[in-house]
Design a protein around this motif. Sequence first.
Motif, mmCIF file in Angstrom:
data_model
loop_
_atom_site.group_PDB
_atom_site.id
_atom_site.type_symbol
_atom_site.label_atom_id
_atom_site.label_comp_id
_atom_site.label_asym_id
_atom_site.label_seq_id
_atom_site.Cartn_x
_atom_site.Cartn_y
_atom_site.Cartn_z
ATOM 1 N N ALA A 1 0.868 -1.188 0.000
ATOM 2 C CA ALA A 1 0.000 0.000 0.000
ATOM 3 C C ALA A 1 0.902 1.234 0.000
ATOM 4 O O ALA A 1 1.753 1.372 0.876
ATOM 5 N N PHE A 2 0.699 2.109 -0.976
ATOM 6 C CA PHE A 2 1.453 3.373 -1.001
ATOM 7 C C PHE A 2 0.606 4.528 -0.464
ATOM 8 O O PHE A 2 1.039 5.669 -0.421
ATOM 9 N N GLY A 3 -0.619 4.200 -0.110
ATOM 10 C CA GLY A 3 -1.542 5.173 0.466
ATOM 11 C C GLY A 3 -2.766 4.405 0.907
ATOM 12 O O GLY A 3 -2.847 3.179 0.698
ATOM 13 N N LEU B 1 -1.768 15.412 -1.191
ATOM 14 C CA LEU B 1 -0.632 14.511 -0.970
ATOM 15 C C LEU B 1 -0.605 13.404 -2.014
ATOM 16 O O LEU B 1 -1.651 12.848 -2.373
ATOM 17 N N ALA B 2 0.605 13.051 -2.456
ATOM 18 C CA ALA B 2 0.796 11.936 -3.385
ATOM 19 C C ALA B 2 0.907 10.642 -2.583
ATOM 20 O O ALA B 2 1.280 10.667 -1.411
ATOM 21 N N PRO B 3 0.625 9.484 -3.230
ATOM 22 C CA PRO B 3 0.931 8.218 -2.545
ATOM 23 C C PRO B 3 2.449 8.153 -2.363
ATOM 24 O O PRO B 3 3.191 8.481 -3.280
ATOM 25 N N SER B 4 2.883 7.764 -1.198
ATOM 26 C CA SER B 4 4.302 7.955 -0.946
ATOM 27 C C SER B 4 5.152 6.752 -1.362
ATOM 28 O O SER B 4 4.936 5.626 -0.917
ATOM 29 N N GLY B 5 6.084 6.998 -2.287
ATOM 30 C CA GLY B 5 7.036 5.967 -2.711
ATOM 31 C C GLY B 5 6.733 5.300 -4.031
ATOM 32 O O GLY B 5 7.559 4.545 -4.548
ATOM 33 N N VAL B 6 5.567 5.581 -4.619
ATOM 34 C CA VAL B 6 5.211 4.862 -5.849
ATOM 35 C C VAL B 6 6.022 5.374 -7.057
ATOM 36 O O VAL B 6 6.261 4.626 -8.003
ATOM 37 N N ASP B 7 6.495 6.618 -6.997
ATOM 38 C CA ASP B 7 7.296 7.177 -8.108
ATOM 39 C C ASP B 7 8.460 6.261 -8.470
ATOM 40 O O ASP B 7 8.751 6.035 -9.634
#
Length: 452
Positions: free
Chosen positions: A9-11, A45-51
Amino acid sequence: MTGKLTLTAFGAAGEVGRSCFVLKDRDRAIALDCGIKLRPKQPSLAPSGVDKIAREIDSVVLSHAHVDHSGYIPALFKHGFQGEIHTTNPTIDITYELWKDHFKIEGERHWREENLEQAFDAMRAHRYHQRYKIADGVYATFYRAGHILGGAQTVIEWDGTLILYTGDINDKTTPLFDGFELPGNEPIDIVITEATNGNRIIPDREQVNRDLRETVTKAVQRKAKVVVPSFAIGRSQELEFVFGQFLDEIPVYIDGMIRLMNAITNYYIHPDWVSPRVFRYLKEKGLANPFEKENFTEITRENVGNPHEFRRFLGKTDQPAVILSTSGMMEGGPIHTHLEVHGQKQENVLAVPGYQAEGTLGRAIIEGQREIVVNEFIGRPTTVNLELSIQRFQYSGHASLEGIKRLLSHTQPKQTILIHCDHDEGTHAGQQLTNGTAPILPKAGVPIELLA
Ligand SMILES: [Zn+2]
């Protein structure tokens, strides 16, 4: 053998917002939704780490259009994603409009305009119950979600392991849908379900409709205005059906982005997408389009002349009326002018039909704040003392705990993962839904090994 299957889960892990999950083994990766988290008076906020893993993702499955599920998809392209986005036709149409609208608000905060077009070009439409391929050895099938137009649950077959991702689901009958479908007949190995209402009792919708009807009827009798802040897609169309049932002469004004979403919804009034009850309603009322009743007026230049002047003019008439307007949490949009114009008269009613997130003007109002400032963001700040009566109507677009229990007893999963819920809701739901093994509450960024 292609390594262990995991879900990260990134968010939407211990929170509502920025839903983004990645199913992955050594060779393949599929993203389930990729949204942003909207915050009052702050950037989203962006989902964190998916980039960092955007390049590795083979394809995205999009459950429905709401920006907390779709709003970050264009950014995946900015970070190297080159695959397709699988969803339904209505979701493509609604998402495109929501992306464009969001770009006007946040500009290039997460992605560039060209990424929006790339994402739109990569969208592929599928119908409910149609099995399609999303990666080598990985297939998906959509089922009805009962949440908003085009919304889907997805069953994924990953080398024979069945995984259900619910997205957002609603078990209650609503004007357009008959609640979510129980997918397939086989047991499902892993269920990833929303638990938004994990610790909330959802009142009977018929009762809520009756309460709203009573409030509106009384207001009409005293020639008052009822102002209804509502989200553009979903709740607004539902309420137009509710009003349509009993208001045949009293004017109902529709303002803001609801108009565009009405047009898209009307286009998809077809047995593939909505309940057969909709056709019975249209026949009974002699309507071709549920949103074009004689007493319904969309506030457009074409219909009313200058919309801004017309909103002010409504305040000077002593005719009863219902005004349905965005934004749903009263953060901005034409609802501000309606609050200014009608909010200072005791006989009027503010009927709040949706959830009000912490930090929003809507939340402050339902918690008792009466002196408010409207139209601040468009450079016309005005202080308003609210005198009208304020009433809440507890509609929910999400499943009740009983609904989720029904889903789990039908699917009999080996593993249940609860997402899209804050800590309290998740903990309570986790206790209630324990069935042999306790459900898992994921932590953002930490992969969960799936029992494949
Ligand atoms: Zn949603």
